[in-house]
Design a protein around this motif. Structure first.
Motif, PDB file in Angstrom:
ATOM      1  N   GLU A 144       0.800  -1.176   0.076  1.00  0.00           N
ATOM      2  CA  GLU A 144      -0.078   0.008  -0.044  1.00  0.00           C
ATOM      3  C   GLU A 144       0.923   1.127  -0.005  1.00  0.00           C
ATOM      4  N   VAL A 174       1.306   5.040   1.409  1.00  0.00           N
ATOM      5  CA  VAL A 174       0.766   5.825   2.467  1.00  0.00           C
ATOM      6  C   VAL A 174       0.979   7.492   2.237  1.00  0.00           C
ATOM      7  N   ASP A 183      -3.067   9.754   5.960  1.00  0.00           N
ATOM      8  CA  ASP A 183      -3.214   8.698   6.563  1.00  0.00           C
ATOM      9  C   ASP A 183      -2.914   8.420   7.912  1.00  0.00           C
ATOM     10  N   PHE A 185      -0.979   5.885  10.205  1.00  0.00           N
ATOM     11  CA  PHE A 185      -0.154   4.658   9.933  1.00  0.00           C
ATOM     12  C   PHE A 185       0.788   4.449  11.148  1.00  0.00           C
ATOM     13  N   TYR A 245       3.674   1.712  12.603  1.00  0.00           N
ATOM     14  CA  TYR A 245       4.441   0.305  12.674  1.00  0.00           C
ATOM     15  C   TYR A 245       5.861   0.456  13.507  1.00  0.00           C
ATOM     16  N   HIS A 282      -2.796   0.647   9.338  1.00  0.00           N
ATOM     17  CA  HIS A 282      -3.032   1.619   8.162  1.00  0.00           C
ATOM     18  C   HIS A 282      -4.459   1.828   8.119  1.00  0.00           C
TER      19      HIS A 282
END
Length: 262
Positions: free
Chosen positions: A117, A119, A123, A125, A127, A136
């Protein structure tokens, strides 16, 4: 010579004739899942549909052959979203698309899902390396903003997650800058920017997942060799040994050389 004869001569001596001449070479390179005759027809069709491509191929047939050989080696159909044939300046460039990279991963059979995907700035997000997979969240009906990065991972057949690959915008810009002619209107980086970003992150995923059917064929070949070795061992006939003068064949003192013993 008639006009029709001239056209046939041009066809046979031009790029189309070259593709036909080396069809056996393409077939040898192609993986087993691709039919050589169909692949050659697709290559010829791509030349006939794109006048610019045909003109560049006429001027530089070697570049066309190099692009088609790379396409065949990867197991893709030419002039598709898996593998583009792009006329650029005086040469034909073969460019594997995002779909092509993902197809090679799926063909290996070890991965059941590929997640990749883009980003964007607005957005959500999250991680870090301790997480199994990124979080996400996207508002599909709002302005998402500019591309700031991308990520990709694979899910294996047993449900395990591969290495998660994350790239940022500076890395994307670096890859684009190193791509020849990336600022030209005909460049995939200009025409299909998001797809090129996805391709970039998918390529970063490749070292962490098996790709192409050749991996599966190698596993099957290895398994067949192991099975054959086991069969040979079980079916190997005993080796007869002449008894020594003092041997008593009725004594149960252990196995005779060549006996099959569990």
């Amino acid at each position: 010579m008639s006009q029709i004869g001239n056209e046939i001569a041009k066809r046979d001596n031009g790029p189309e004739g070259l593709v036909r001449q080396y069809r056996e070479d393409f077939t040898l390179v192609l993986p087993s899942h691709v039919k050589g005759e169909t692949w050659v027809r697709l290559a010829l069709g791509a030349l006939r549909r794109d006048r610019n491509l045909m003109q560049v191929a006429n001027r530089n047939p070697d570049s066309l052959m190099n692009a088609l050989l790379e396409c065949a080696r990867l197991g893709h159909e030419p002039a598709t979203e898996s593998f583009y044939l792009v006329p650029f300046g005086n040469e034909v460039q073969g460019i594997e698309g995002y779909r092509g990279v993902v197809e090679r991963i799926y063909r290996a059979g070890a991965v059941k899902v590929v997640k990749a995907e883009v980003v964007r700035q607005n957005d959500v997000f999250d991680y870090d390396p301790d997480m199994e997979r990124p979080v996400h969240k996207v508002d599909w009906f709002a302005e998402r903003g500019d591309v700031i990065g991308a990520y990709a991972y694979g899910i294996f057949q047993d449900g395990a997650t591969s290495r998660v690959v994350v790239i940022d915008r500076p890395y994307i810009d670096k890859v684009r800058k190193e791509s020849k002619g990336s600022d030209k209107p005909s460049s995939p980086w200009v025409k299909w920017f998001d797809q090129m970003v996805l391709k970039t992150v998918a390529r970063r995923l490749e070292p962490w997942v098996p790709t192409s059917t050749e991996w599966r064929k190698e596993q099957m070949r290895a398994a067949q060799e192991v099975a054959a070795e086991r069969t040979d061992t079980v079916q190997q006939p005993p080796v007869y040994r002449e008894p020594a003068p003092n041997d008593d064949l009725n004594d149960d003192e252990g196995p005779i050389e060549g006996e099959l013993v569990d």
